[in-house]
Design a protein around this motif. Sequence first.
Motif, PDB file in Angstrom:
ATOM      1  N   VAL A  39      13.153  -0.185  -6.150  1.00 62.14           N
ATOM      2  CA  VAL A  39      12.295   1.011  -6.345  1.00 62.14           C
ATOM      3  C   VAL A  39      12.599   1.468  -7.778  1.00 62.14           C
ATOM      4  O   VAL A  39      11.674   2.016  -8.349  1.00 62.14           O
ATOM      5  N   LYS A  40      13.821   1.366  -8.203  1.00 58.52           N
ATOM      6  CA  LYS A  40      14.022   2.074  -9.641  1.00 58.52           C
ATOM      7  C   LYS A  40      13.365   1.400 -10.774  1.00 58.52           C
ATOM      8  O   LYS A  40      12.825   1.889 -11.589  1.00 58.52           O
ATOM      9  N   ASN A  41      13.283   0.062 -10.552  1.00 59.46           N
ATOM     10  CA  ASN A  41      12.804  -0.803 -11.705  1.00 59.46           C
ATOM     11  C   ASN A  41      11.267  -0.798 -11.255  1.00 59.46           C
ATOM     12  O   ASN A  41      10.351  -0.893 -12.429  1.00 59.46           O
ATOM     13  N   LEU A  42      10.551  -0.581 -10.048  1.00 59.39           N
ATOM     14  CA  LEU A  42       9.366  -0.061 -10.070  1.00 59.39           C
ATOM     15  C   LEU A  42       8.822   0.924 -10.801  1.00 59.39           C
ATOM     16  O   LEU A  42       7.970   0.943 -11.345  1.00 59.39           O
ATOM     17  N   GLY A  75       2.465 -13.522  -0.065  1.00 62.27           N
ATOM     18  CA  GLY A  75       3.153 -12.391  -0.264  1.00 62.27           C
ATOM     19  C   GLY A  75       2.685 -11.790  -1.739  1.00 62.27           C
ATOM     20  O   GLY A  75       1.280 -11.695  -1.969  1.00 62.27           O
ATOM     21  N   PHE A  76       3.778 -11.303  -2.765  1.00 59.61           N
ATOM     22  CA  PHE A  76       3.037 -10.636  -3.771  1.00 59.61           C
ATOM     23  C   PHE A  76       3.096 -11.491  -5.340  1.00 59.61           C
ATOM     24  O   PHE A  76       2.520 -10.970  -6.115  1.00 59.61           O
ATOM     25  N   ARG A  77       3.341 -12.650  -4.996  1.00 62.28           N
ATOM     26  CA  ARG A  77       3.177 -13.575  -6.144  1.00 62.28           C
ATOM     27  C   ARG A  77       2.299 -14.906  -5.724  1.00 62.28           C
ATOM     28  O   ARG A  77       2.505 -15.181  -4.615  1.00 62.28           O
ATOM     29  N   ASP A  78       1.737 -15.349  -6.669  1.00 62.71           N
ATOM     30  CA  ASP A  78       0.728 -16.664  -6.313  1.00 62.71           C
ATOM     31  C   ASP A  78       1.383 -18.054  -6.599  1.00 62.71           C
ATOM     32  O   ASP A  78       2.413 -17.759  -7.151  1.00 62.71           O
ATOM     33  N   LYS A  79       0.684 -18.976  -6.022  1.00 60.41           N
ATOM     34  CA  LYS A  79       1.294 -20.350  -6.167  1.00 60.41           C
ATOM     35  C   LYS A  79       1.584 -20.708  -7.630  1.00 60.41           C
ATOM     36  O   LYS A  79       2.760 -21.351  -7.839  1.00 60.41           O
ATOM     37  N   ALA A  80       0.769 -20.368  -8.579  1.00 61.99           N
ATOM     38  CA  ALA A  80       1.066 -20.625 -10.025  1.00 61.99           C
ATOM     39  C   ALA A  80       1.968 -20.138 -10.404  1.00 61.99           C
ATOM     40  O   ALA A  80       3.057 -20.617 -11.313  1.00 61.99           O
ATOM     41  N   GLU A  89       0.839  -1.063   0.051  1.00 60.81           N
ATOM     42  CA  GLU A  89      -0.025   0.099  -0.017  1.00 60.81           C
ATOM     43  C   GLU A  89       0.822   1.373   0.013  1.00 60.81           C
ATOM     44  O   GLU A  89       0.580   2.206  -0.653  1.00 60.81           O
ATOM     45  N   ASP A  90       2.060   1.360   0.724  1.00 60.83           N
ATOM     46  CA  ASP A  90       2.873   2.455   0.829  1.00 60.83           C
ATOM     47  C   ASP A  90       3.399   2.624  -0.380  1.00 60.83           C
ATOM     48  O   ASP A  90       3.778   3.891  -1.100  1.00 60.83           O
ATOM     49  N   LEU A  91       4.103   1.632  -0.982  1.00 63.69           N
ATOM     50  CA  LEU A  91       4.683   1.562  -2.175  1.00 63.69           C
ATOM     51  C   LEU A  91       3.557   2.183  -3.384  1.00 63.69           C
ATOM     52  O   LEU A  91       4.062   2.796  -4.434  1.00 63.69           O
ATOM     53  N   LEU A 108      -3.255  -1.156  -7.397  1.00 64.34           N
ATOM     54  CA  LEU A 108      -2.702  -1.909  -6.576  1.00 64.34           C
ATOM     55  C   LEU A 108      -2.139  -2.911  -7.172  1.00 64.34           C
ATOM     56  O   LEU A 108      -0.998  -3.700  -7.123  1.00 64.34           O
ATOM     57  N   GLU A 109      -3.071  -3.659  -8.002  1.00 62.94           N
ATOM     58  CA  GLU A 109      -2.360  -4.865  -8.803  1.00 62.94           C
ATOM     59  C   GLU A 109      -1.437  -4.763  -9.614  1.00 62.94           C
ATOM     60  O   GLU A 109      -0.352  -5.380  -9.886  1.00 62.94           O
ATOM     61  N   GLU A 110      -1.397  -3.457 -10.357  1.00 64.81           N
ATOM     62  CA  GLU A 110      -0.344  -3.207 -11.278  1.00 64.81           C
ATOM     63  C   GLU A 110       1.046  -2.803 -10.291  1.00 64.81           C
ATOM     64  O   GLU A 110       2.087  -3.625 -10.753  1.00 64.81           O
ATOM     65  N   VAL A 111       0.658  -2.475  -9.334  1.00 63.48           N
ATOM     66  CA  VAL A 111       2.260  -1.966  -8.553  1.00 63.48           C
ATOM     67  C   VAL A 111       2.460  -3.433  -8.157  1.00 63.48           C
ATOM     68  O   VAL A 111       3.545  -3.711  -7.838  1.00 63.48           O
ATOM     69  N   ARG A 112       1.637  -4.243  -7.465  1.00 63.30           N
ATOM     70  CA  ARG A 112       2.030  -5.698  -7.149  1.00 63.30           C
ATOM     71  C   ARG A 112       2.752  -6.274  -8.154  1.00 63.30           C
ATOM     72  O   ARG A 112       3.962  -6.997  -7.825  1.00 63.30           O
ATOM     73  N   ARG A 113       2.400  -6.234  -9.574  1.00 64.59           N
ATOM     74  CA  ARG A 113       3.374  -6.881 -10.532  1.00 64.59           C
ATOM     75  C   ARG A 113       4.680  -6.143 -10.933  1.00 64.59           C
ATOM     76  O   ARG A 113       5.541  -6.973 -11.352  1.00 64.59           O
TER      77      ARG A 113
END
Length: 221
Positions: A53-56, A190-195, A22-24, A42-47
């Motif tokens: 942070v530079k790559n973000l 976290g930020f990625r799912d099992k699949a 959320e803060d990111l 939020l979902e875009e930032v998650r990806r």
Amino acid sequence: MSDTKITTVIFDLDGTLLDTLEDLKNATNYALKTCKMPERTLEEVRRFVGNGVKNLMIRAVPGGEENPQFECAFDTFKEYYGAHCNDATRAYDGIPALLQELKNNGYAMAIVSNKIDSAVQELKNRYFPQVEVAIGDRENLSRKPQPDSVYLALKELGRRKEEAVYVGDSDVDLDTARNAGLPCISVLWGFRDKAFLTGHGAKCFVEKPIEITDVLKRMNQ
């Protein structure tokens, strides 16, 4: 397993120990809005997160670094995030109890992150006093998925890689563990799912923090 016991746990930070999303997102969108660019969900930032942070911001800014306003956006992000990195950030449920349990059982612990080193030190001291060593993004230190920060953490702990395991939530963490020659435990909160993680070679999963203690016991049998 070999006769060597696992004595050391190396943790990723964002998406593994701390929910920082959320803060990111807020810092990203403040920077984009300030520089008159479209905001991100939020979902875009998650990806977008996982490689620092530079790559973000390269992923969030239209056209990335080629955009003439990129440096404006990146500088604005860093200034805003530095002041607001703890507005909504919190330890994931069960993490403080896990770290205390590991400490009580004699495990050495470290954090390795691609987040700016000063922020990593501040967050470790604030949230995770049980952890002895924290390594963030530093000059002259290759960032994850290169293994350098893991090796530095092990050196500071006085431990060998043969007695360490890596815990993370992303493909970057899987690659980091692989490059460092460590087994990897992938967390599913976290930020990625099992699949996604399975597609990147993950084989060991935990759904709750305390399950890590069970995995370590099995490794040490």
